[in-house]
Design a protein around this motif. Structure first.
Motif, short mmCIF file in Angstrom:
data_model
loop_
_atom_site.label_atom_id
_atom_site.label_comp_id
_atom_site.label_asym_id
_atom_site.label_seq_id
_atom_site.Cartn_x
_atom_site.Cartn_y
_atom_site.Cartn_z
N ARG A 1 0.85 -1.19 0.00
CA ARG A 1 0.00 0.00 0.00
C ARG A 1 0.89 1.25 0.00
O ARG A 1 1.98 1.25 0.59
N TYR A 2 0.37 2.30 -0.62
CA TYR A 2 1.03 3.63 -0.59
C TYR A 2 -0.06 4.67 -0.37
O TYR A 2 -1.11 4.62 -1.04
N SER A 3 0.15 5.58 0.55
CA SER A 3 -0.85 6.60 0.83
C SER A 3 -0.21 7.78 1.56
O SER A 3 0.75 7.61 2.33
N ASP A 4 -0.76 9.01 1.29
CA ASP A 4 -0.41 10.18 2.10
C ASP A 4 -1.62 10.70 2.85
O ASP A 4 -1.64 11.81 3.36
N ASN A 5 -2.68 9.84 2.89
CA ASN A 5 -3.85 10.16 3.72
C ASN A 5 -3.43 10.08 5.18
O ASN A 5 -2.85 9.07 5.60
N ARG B 1 3.20 -5.90 3.50
CA ARG B 1 2.69 -6.78 4.56
C ARG B 1 2.58 -8.21 4.05
O ARG B 1 1.63 -8.58 3.34
N PRO B 2 3.51 -9.07 4.38
CA PRO B 2 3.31 -10.51 4.20
C PRO B 2 2.58 -11.06 5.42
O PRO B 2 2.88 -10.69 6.56
N GLU B 3 1.61 -11.95 5.18
CA GLU B 3 0.84 -12.48 6.31
C GLU B 3 0.32 -13.87 6.00
O GLU B 3 0.17 -14.27 4.84
N VAL B 4 0.07 -14.59 7.06
CA VAL B 4 -0.54 -15.92 6.99
C VAL B 4 -1.77 -15.90 7.88
O VAL B 4 -1.71 -15.46 9.03
#
Length: 458
Positions: free
Chosen positions: A91-95, A125-128
């Motif tokens: 993700r990329y955001s400047d909010n 974010r890698p996740e399981v």
């Protein structure tokens, strides 16, 4: 002087290849010959049935459906095991809100940061995640039972296919026997009429018989040839049916064989007992009952949509600004989630109503199958009864026709019976023999139909 090894190999290699090719051709020819011989030899009804059970594609299709049903069982049981997924998000955001959340998740928050004006923030974010269904209104259990019933239905359908295949092979086998006997009798009639026509033409030329006798014999000869054509066509049609059922190549000769001394089948004493036996043994009845049970379970599945669904989950992941992952930024989440449909646009109600109608249909299907089996048994029983009675009458007719031909032959030789009368007696004898053979084979064919109606094979 010995040849070099390389030159010797060059000389021997072509010879070796030729010998290998010849051996392969001989082996292939021998295998083809053996295969043709195995199927060109006369075969009995039992061997034809065994060959059909081995080669018929309908049975192979039924077996594949059983394998599909087994796979469906495994698929239904998957709902009782944890479901584990792995994902990688970016993700990329400047909010401000989103950027603040990513910074906190990455454990990089400090009080000197300007929260209202963050710079563009990235998050890898890698996740399981593992989820486990705790309760789903009983739907998972009902679906597993539906899958079990699906396998039972597939196995019963295999029995149905096998039963119908045996009956089809028996029908084609006896039809071919009748056609071959009719062709033999027709050919014998042609030879007899042709011989008598030749002799009569000589007598007509000598002026001892009338022209009408010659014309009468020509009409008889045309009728005998027509019967021979019909018999030959019936033979090819019966062979085509058997080749299809046995999965044999087109043009492969089929020569059926049956024991001449085979006794006629016996007529069962009680029709009511036969109907009871058929209702218990026929796979169609059991299929209809399993379908009814399946529809009951499907109704429970539809009704289970009104109940809540409970799932447990565990999530493990990392949050990083770049793909340089560190265990220091790991986080774990777990919980239980309860979900329930309050309003689905009446879709759940419609599915329940549909399941109820399908259940009613299954109940009517059971009744329909019972009536069908009752009719099959009654029809097969009456056909066997008729065939046995016809066989008894035909046997008596053969004896009478033989005696009549013997007497007319003596009268014809003495000059007291016309040639037309002699030919009529001979044709009547042949027709009586054809009727006896047809009635005899019809008893075996009717007995096979009764076995199919009962769901058994002796």
């Amino acid at each position: 002087m010995p040849l070099p090894t390389s030159k010797l190999a060059c000389l021997l290699l072509p010879l070796a290849l030729c010998a290998a090719a010849a051996a392969a051709d001989s082996s292939q020819a021998a295998g083809t010959l053996d295969d043709q011989t195995a199927h060109q030899e006369p075969f009995t009804l039992e061997s034809a049935i065994n060959l059909a059970l081995e080669r018929n594609p309908d049975l192979h299709i039924a077996n594949e459906r059983i394998a599909q049903a087994e796979a469906a069982i495994g698929e239904s049981l998957a709902a009782f095991y944890p479901q584990v997924k792995a994902r990688l998000g970016y993700r990329y955001s400047d909010n401000p809100a989103e950027a603040f959340g990513m910074i906190v998740a990455q454990r990089r928050f400090t009080f000197d940061q300007d929260i209202n004006h963050p710079k563009g923030t990235t998050d890898f974010r890698p996740e399981v995640e593992a989820t486990l269904s705790l309760y789903r209104g009983g739907q998972d259990y009902q679906r597993s039972k539906v899958a079990d019933l699906g396998k039972e239905i597939s196995e019963l359908e295999l029995s149905t296919v096998r039963n119908n295949l045996i009956h089809g092979v028996s029908e084609g086998f006896y039809t071919l026997l009748v056609a071959k006997e009719n062709q033999t009798i027709a050919q014998r009639a042609i030879d007899a009429v042709q011989a008598e026509l030749t002799e009569t033409k000589k007598r007509h030329a000598a002026g001892t018989v009338l022209k009408s006798d010659v014309l009468s014999l020509e009409v008889r000869l045309a009728a005998a040839r027509e019967a021979d054509i019909r018999a030959k066509n019936a033979i090819e049609l019966a062979r085509t049916v058997l080749r299809t059922l046995l999965d044999l190549p087109e043009g492969r000769p089929i020569e059926p064989r049956i024991e001449p001394e085979r006794t006629l089948p016996a007529l069962p004493s009680s029709l009511d007992d036969l109907e009871t036996q058929a209702q218990a043994n026929r796979p169609e009845t059991q299929i209809a009952q399993r379908q009814h049970e399946t529809r009951q379970l499907e109704l429970k599945i539809a009704q289970g949509e009104h109940l809540p669904r409970v799932d447990a989950y565990v999530n493990y992941g990392l949050n990083e600004r770049s793909p340089e992952f560190s265990a220091a930024h790991q986080n774990v989440g777990s919980g239980i989630q309860v979900e329930m449909d309050l309003f689905s646009g009446f879709a759940t109600h419609a599915r329940v109503s549909k399941a109820e109608r399908r259940l009613s249909e299954a109940e009517e299907q059971i009744h329909k199958v019972q009536l069908q089996i009752r009719r099959d048994v009654k029809t097969a029983y009456l056909e066997l009864q008729e065939a046995l009675q016809r066989a008894e009458v035909a046997k008596t007719a053969v004896a009478a026709a033989d005696e009549a031909l013997r007497l007319v032959t003596l009268q014809h030789r003495a000059g007291t019976a016309t040639v037309t009368r002699f030919i009529e007696s001979e044709v009547a004898r042949d027709q009586a023999q054809a009727g006896w053979l047809t009635a005899r084979y019809d008893t075996f064919r009717a007995d096979a139909a009764l076995q199919r109606a009962l769901g058994v094979w002796r």
